[in-house]
Motif scaffolding. Structure first.
Motif, PDB file in Angstrom:
ATOM      1  N   TYR A   1       0.813  -1.222   0.000  1.00 21.15           N
ATOM      2  CA  TYR A   1       0.000   0.000   0.000  1.00 21.15           C
ATOM      3  C   TYR A   1       0.849   1.276   0.000  1.00 21.15           C
ATOM      4  N   LYS A   2       2.153   1.139   0.211  1.00 23.19           N
ATOM      5  CA  LYS A   2       2.995   2.320   0.408  1.00 23.19           C
ATOM      6  C   LYS A   2       2.866   3.353  -0.718  1.00 23.19           C
ATOM      7  N   PRO A   3       2.863   2.952  -2.013  1.00 22.20           N
ATOM      8  CA  PRO A   3       2.745   3.957  -3.074  1.00 22.20           C
ATOM      9  C   PRO A   3       1.398   4.688  -3.067  1.00 22.20           C
ATOM     10  N   LEU A   4       0.390   4.102  -2.430  1.00 21.64           N
ATOM     11  CA  LEU A   4      -0.954   4.688  -2.405  1.00 21.64           C
ATOM     12  C   LEU A   4      -1.295   5.276  -1.037  1.00 21.64           C
ATOM     13  N   ARG A   5      -0.290   5.502  -0.204  1.00 16.84           N
ATOM     14  CA  ARG A   5      -0.565   5.860   1.186  1.00 16.84           C
ATOM     15  C   ARG A   5      -1.392   7.144   1.302  1.00 16.84           C
ATOM     16  N   GLY A   6      -1.112   8.139   0.439  1.00 18.61           N
ATOM     17  CA  GLY A   6      -1.888   9.382   0.507  1.00 18.61           C
ATOM     18  C   GLY A   6      -3.351   9.146   0.206  1.00 18.61           C
ATOM     19  N   LEU A   7      -3.627   8.325  -0.815  1.00 17.18           N
ATOM     20  CA  LEU A   7      -5.007   8.008  -1.189  1.00 17.18           C
ATOM     21  C   LEU A   7      -5.700   7.228  -0.077  1.00 17.18           C
ATOM     22  N   LEU A   8      -4.994   6.248   0.480  1.00 18.08           N
ATOM     23  CA  LEU A   8      -5.607   5.403   1.509  1.00 18.08           C
ATOM     24  C   LEU A   8      -5.766   6.157   2.821  1.00 18.08           C
ATOM     25  N   ARG A   9      -4.845   7.071   3.105  1.00 16.00           N
ATOM     26  CA  ARG A   9      -4.995   7.889   4.303  1.00 16.00           C
ATOM     27  C   ARG A   9      -6.279   8.705   4.221  1.00 16.00           C
ATOM     28  N   SER A  10      -6.551   9.275   3.039  1.00 18.43           N
ATOM     29  CA  SER A  10      -7.777  10.044   2.848  1.00 18.43           C
ATOM     30  C   SER A  10      -8.999   9.153   3.036  1.00 18.43           C
ATOM     31  N   ALA A  11      -8.943   7.916   2.527  1.00 16.80           N
ATOM     32  CA  ALA A  11     -10.073   6.992   2.675  1.00 16.80           C
ATOM     33  C   ALA A  11     -10.278   6.606   4.137  1.00 16.80           C
ATOM     34  N   LEU A  12      -9.187   6.312   4.832  1.00 17.79           N
ATOM     35  CA  LEU A  12      -9.310   5.870   6.219  1.00 17.79           C
ATOM     36  C   LEU A  12      -9.828   6.976   7.130  1.00 17.79           C
ATOM     37  N   ARG A  13      -9.621   8.229   6.756  1.00 16.99           N
ATOM     38  CA  ARG A  13     -10.155   9.322   7.566  1.00 16.99           C
ATOM     39  C   ARG A  13     -11.677   9.431   7.432  1.00 16.99           C
TER      40      ARG A  13
END
Length: 423
Positions: free
Chosen positions: A164-176
């Motif tokens: 998931y590391k390359p998508l961390r910004g996208l996933l951080r937004s989703a997890l919020r």
């Protein structure tokens, strides 16, 4: 926001490939072919609102969610229950466990219009995602519509975290967009925080799989089967095996048969579409074989019994002297070791157990399970345990103690759900 737009554009670009994949899977499973429009949000509206929605991607997640779904039915009897899956095997398991008491539909692909159609039709008041599924458009759509979203039995392997590391910004937004993350362990909780989840929203509630119900007749049915094929006969089980593992299991059984010529192997492939191929491989290697679908139970003359049925493993675990849990000799990450543990059955696993690392480690440390280093060690390990009844008894008791000690996650998750619904 820009990252999610790029992600959505990529999803639209791969949609033709998704359709081709659906058509290919439909060739193997005609019911799945008829239902593929659901993957784009097209299905008849169930005609209710205020539903409680549980998403469990496949068989393992459905099994994990079983005690939670039953608790929801008990505590909220007037709320419609929606269960979504991704795989045909997960769908079959939902139907087997719950029949028409829940509304089942395939989860749509993470395309904005498909997600919107799905949410508009099932109209959930609460969304519960089981284990690891993170879909940015779905998560943002839930937040936009004011639907509380909770990840339950949340787990995240080290391998997934790296992926998931390359998508961390996208996933951080989703997890919020998630109100609560109920993690299986402290390690899983830490990884979700590293991925970008709000630390205050991450709690450790334990693994719901420890709360799975043991079928009432499993032990009795297992004893009946043992009486049929010989109560003193050495029996071992290889459960949830994948391509590349069955040959290793069968080679191990050949080693066992040299010392214990009356030994029986119960072989349960993970995926139904491979049942016939595995049966053919067994027979082509010269074993006398039977299958669940034709013979029902093996006779004293059979050397290998292929369990070509879904959701029927517990009685066979109960009838076994030990169980090897598959997905662990190949880089799948292992499968649920708790089913044999719940029945006091000693467990063997291979080196690849990253999907169930904490449970497996706990069983090994407490003496309820052993790890084989590679496929070549499987045969000697099985034989050693089959020859040592006292060790099997000690391992079985230890495995059952671990299982009982860890129970209670569903009750903790239900308290969190109650709080969200009251808000």
């Amino acid at each position: 926001m820009t990252l999610r737009y790029l992600y959505t554009l990529a999803m639209f670009l791969v949609t033709p490939l998704l359709v081709l994949r659906l058509l290919a899977r439909g060739v193997r499973s005609r019911p799945y072919h008829r239902r593929w429009p659901e993957r784009f949000g097209f299905f008849d509206p169930p005609g209710f609102s205020g539903s409680l929605w549980v998403h469990a991607v496949s068989v393992g997640e459905v099994n994990a969610a079983e005690p939670l779904i039953k608790a929801l039915r008990r505590d909220y009897p007037n709320a419609p229950l929606v269960v979504t899956t991704v795989t045909p095997t997960g769908t079959a398991r939902v139907q087997q466990l719950f029949g028409d008491s829940v509304f089942h539909v395939y989860l749509p692909y993470d395309l904005p219009y498909a997600v919107g159609r799905f949410l508009k039709k099932v109209r959930p008041r609460l969304a519960l995602i089981v284990e690891t599924e993170i879909w940015p458009n779905l998560y943002h759509a839930c937040r936009k519509r004011g639907i509380p979203l909770m990840i339950v039995n949340a787990r995240l392997s080290e391998r997934s975290l790296r992926g998931y590391k390359p998508l961390r910004g996208l996933l951080r937004s989703a997890l919020r967009c998630v109100r609560l993350i109920a993690a299986q362990s402290r390690t899983d909780a830490a990884r979700y925080r590293l991925l970008g989840a709000d630390p205050e929203q991450v709690l450790v509630t334990g693994n719901m799989k420890f709360d799975m119900p043991i079928p009432g007749g499993a032990v009795a049915e297992g004893a009946t089967m043992r009486g049929h094929w010989g109560p003193r006969r050495p029996v071992w089980m290889a459960a949830s095996t994948h391509e590349g593992e069955e040959l290793s299991v069968l080679e191990a059984h050949l080693q066992v048969l040299k010392r214990l010529p009356d030994a029986l192997l119960l072989l349960a492939p993970r995926h139904p579409e491979r049942f016939r191929a595995v049966e053919h491989a067994v027979r082509s290697l010269g074993f006398t074989a039977a299958t669940r679908s034709l013979e029902g139970v093996p006779s004293p003359s059979h050397q290998v019994f292929v369990i070509d049925a879904m959701g029927q493993l517990m009685p066979f675990f109960a009838a076994s002297d030990l169980a090897f849990v598959g997905g662990s000799l190949v880089p799948i990450g292992g499968h649920n070791v708790l089913e044999p543990a719940a029945l006091s059955v000693p467990v063997l696993v291979g080196p690849q157990t990253f999907n169930f690392e904490e449970i497996t480690r706990s069983l090994i440390e407490e003496g309820g399970a052993e790890r084989v280093a590679d496929a070549e060690r499987l045969g000697p390990s099985v034989l050693q345990l089959l020859l040592d009844a006292a060790k099997r008894a000690r391992m079985g008791q230890a495995a059952q103690r671990v299982f009982e000690r860890e129970r209670g996650a569903v009750q903790r998750v239900m308290r969190l759900i109650d709080t969200l619904l009251q808000e």
